[in-house]
Design a protein around this motif. Sequence first.
Motif, PDB file in Angstrom:
ATOM      1  N   VAL A 196     -10.679  71.327 -49.479  1.00 44.22           N
ATOM      2  CA  VAL A 196     -10.606  70.739 -50.733  1.00 44.22           C
ATOM      3  C   VAL A 196     -12.208  70.376 -50.762  1.00 44.22           C
ATOM      4  O   VAL A 196     -12.991  69.939 -49.946  1.00 44.22           O
ATOM      5  CB  VAL A 196      -9.968  69.551 -50.860  1.00 44.22           C
ATOM      6  CG1 VAL A 196     -10.020  68.950 -52.289  1.00 44.22           C
ATOM      7  CG2 VAL A 196      -8.103  69.952 -51.142  1.00 44.22           C
ATOM      8  N   TRP A 197     -12.527  70.463 -52.155  1.00 47.66           N
ATOM      9  CA  TRP A 197     -13.952  69.842 -52.522  1.00 47.66           C
ATOM     10  C   TRP A 197     -14.098  68.946 -53.416  1.00 47.66           C
ATOM     11  O   TRP A 197     -13.447  68.876 -54.565  1.00 47.66           O
ATOM     12  CB  TRP A 197     -14.686  71.029 -52.925  1.00 47.66           C
ATOM     13  CG  TRP A 197     -16.170  71.179 -53.603  1.00 47.66           C
ATOM     14  CD1 TRP A 197     -17.096  70.442 -53.031  1.00 47.66           C
ATOM     15  CD2 TRP A 197     -16.560  71.493 -54.949  1.00 47.66           C
ATOM     16  NE1 TRP A 197     -18.371  70.713 -53.671  1.00 47.66           N
ATOM     17  CE2 TRP A 197     -18.056  71.295 -54.864  1.00 47.66           C
ATOM     18  CE3 TRP A 197     -16.125  72.257 -55.561  1.00 47.66           C
ATOM     19  CZ2 TRP A 197     -18.877  71.738 -56.055  1.00 47.66           C
ATOM     20  CZ3 TRP A 197     -16.841  72.689 -56.776  1.00 47.66           C
ATOM     21  CH2 TRP A 197     -18.161  72.715 -56.886  1.00 47.66           C
ATOM     22  N   MET A 198     -14.861  67.899 -53.380  1.00 48.74           N
ATOM     23  CA  MET A 198     -14.946  66.829 -54.263  1.00 48.74           C
ATOM     24  C   MET A 198     -16.260  67.124 -54.841  1.00 48.74           C
ATOM     25  O   MET A 198     -17.228  67.224 -54.517  1.00 48.74           O
ATOM     26  CB  MET A 198     -15.188  65.465 -53.305  1.00 48.74           C
ATOM     27  CG  MET A 198     -15.042  64.352 -54.695  1.00 48.74           C
ATOM     28  SD  MET A 198     -15.204  62.460 -53.753  1.00 48.74           S
ATOM     29  CE  MET A 198     -17.111  62.759 -53.913  1.00 48.74           C
ATOM     30  N   ALA A 199     -16.176  67.285 -56.198  1.00 42.78           N
ATOM     31  CA  ALA A 199     -17.434  67.504 -57.128  1.00 42.78           C
ATOM     32  C   ALA A 199     -17.837  66.924 -58.337  1.00 42.78           C
ATOM     33  O   ALA A 199     -16.878  65.952 -58.801  1.00 42.78           O
ATOM     34  CB  ALA A 199     -17.290  69.168 -57.584  1.00 42.78           C
ATOM     35  N   ASP A 200     -18.888  66.850 -58.729  1.00 47.49           N
ATOM     36  CA  ASP A 200     -19.418  66.070 -60.130  1.00 47.49           C
ATOM     37  C   ASP A 200     -18.958  67.008 -61.327  1.00 47.49           C
ATOM     38  O   ASP A 200     -19.494  68.285 -61.164  1.00 47.49           O
ATOM     39  CB  ASP A 200     -20.820  65.751 -60.085  1.00 47.49           C
ATOM     40  CG  ASP A 200     -21.294  64.655 -59.202  1.00 47.49           C
ATOM     41  OD1 ASP A 200     -20.470  63.980 -58.494  1.00 47.49           O
ATOM     42  OD2 ASP A 200     -22.356  64.610 -58.959  1.00 47.49           O
TER      43      ASP A 200
END
Length: 464
Positions: free
Chosen positions: A324-328
């Motif tokens: 999973v990726w955490m992004a702005d």
Amino acid sequence: MSTYGVVALARPTFDVEFAEENKNRAFAALDAAGIATVGPRELLFDGPAVVAAAQAIQSAARIDLLLIIQVTFTDASMTVHLARDIEAPVALWGLPEPRAGGRLRLNAYCGINLAAHALGKAEVDYGWLYLSADAAGIEQRLRDLLQPLPPRDSRISRPGAATDPAAQRVMRALAGSRIGVVGRHPDGFDTCAYDGPALRRLAGVEVESVELETLFARAKAADDDRVAAVRARAQRDLAGLGAVDQAQLDRSLRIYCALQDVQADTGASSLAVRCWPETFTDYGCAACGPMAMMNEAGVPCACEADVYGSLSTLMMQELAQAPVWMADLVDIDAGDDTAVFWHCGLAPLSMCDPEAQPQATIHTNRKMPLLHQFPLKPGRVTLARLSQAKNVTKLIIGGAEMLRAPMAFTGTSGTLRFDRPAAAVCATIMDEGVEHHYAIAYGDYRESLRALAAQMEVPVLELT
């Protein structure tokens, strides 16, 4: 004639020359709208400059509105002070920038997102505008900021109880798990503050703190053979590894080893890391690439010591059974109905568009490696965030289609189309003052997330 007190906020690590051009266009638009302005017509880079500007505005006989122009991204440390100290309605104005495939030169949307969250938690009402200074109709839109805030339709609801095996699996996985937080979140990042006892009540999650200096010490002590093995893997996966500064690259690869050690020491299922500025200024490299490697290895890593963001990625990883990726969220374009999610270079390699070659690169502001660089692969995605917006714990859920598109900005970025018009999603985000970090996974997990919210006994904010 209306009079606005105006402050133009910026950060010198972004493209100052481009910021200056945009600031000048913004003031020209205010002049063309027939709006008198009070306050300095210059970029304000630090607290003392903002305090001086506030004093100049307060000395004016009367202002009708305090307009905070987010020329570039900044933290929200001064925004709440301005709103509380100056007796006037408040509005935020963010200035978009072209998706040109190069560095994120302003990152203004993320700035007004952070500011809106801080004002919402401080219980300060605000208006907002995300529009270029030379857009058609900008003069009227600026005048309209004086109008009373319209009623805001809430998309928050309480999900009904539902039996969902995936949600039950997530709750079992979370119970008794740990999040390791390395360092503390940067000043002015209210979005990354956390409530440890609340997390324990919500999901049985514990938070274990580790000093940033401990991470650096573990990195320096990493065995050379171990670091060489990490480098060999990076050499296989990333083009251009030999083109970056090799001493800084070595330090970055050692950070990966140190993150592995911190995870093993704490037994953490996910990490939240203060990734700047000290990794650059005190240790001498970027942590983005190492954190991306941890993401790929199944240990979600959240930037800026964002503990709720780390928990959100852990939840999504358990649902997706994949990295999973955490992004702005850095741009929304109502014209083509798309949005761009980005983070310096944090996305796991498995999210790379198969038609693109992953690259090794440097941080565009700090000029140090290691970062991943590639556009995200197309496909159905789900966005989620365990949120504290406006001081109410809730689960944010959204659905979208990641599009095959040219890389919008350097680092790792993806262009998507929400399941609801982009302008409407933008309004929900800004009106609700939600956080700037989102967990993104490939697949559709919205029903399971609603069931998870019901088990946590928190409401749901539907973005789409």
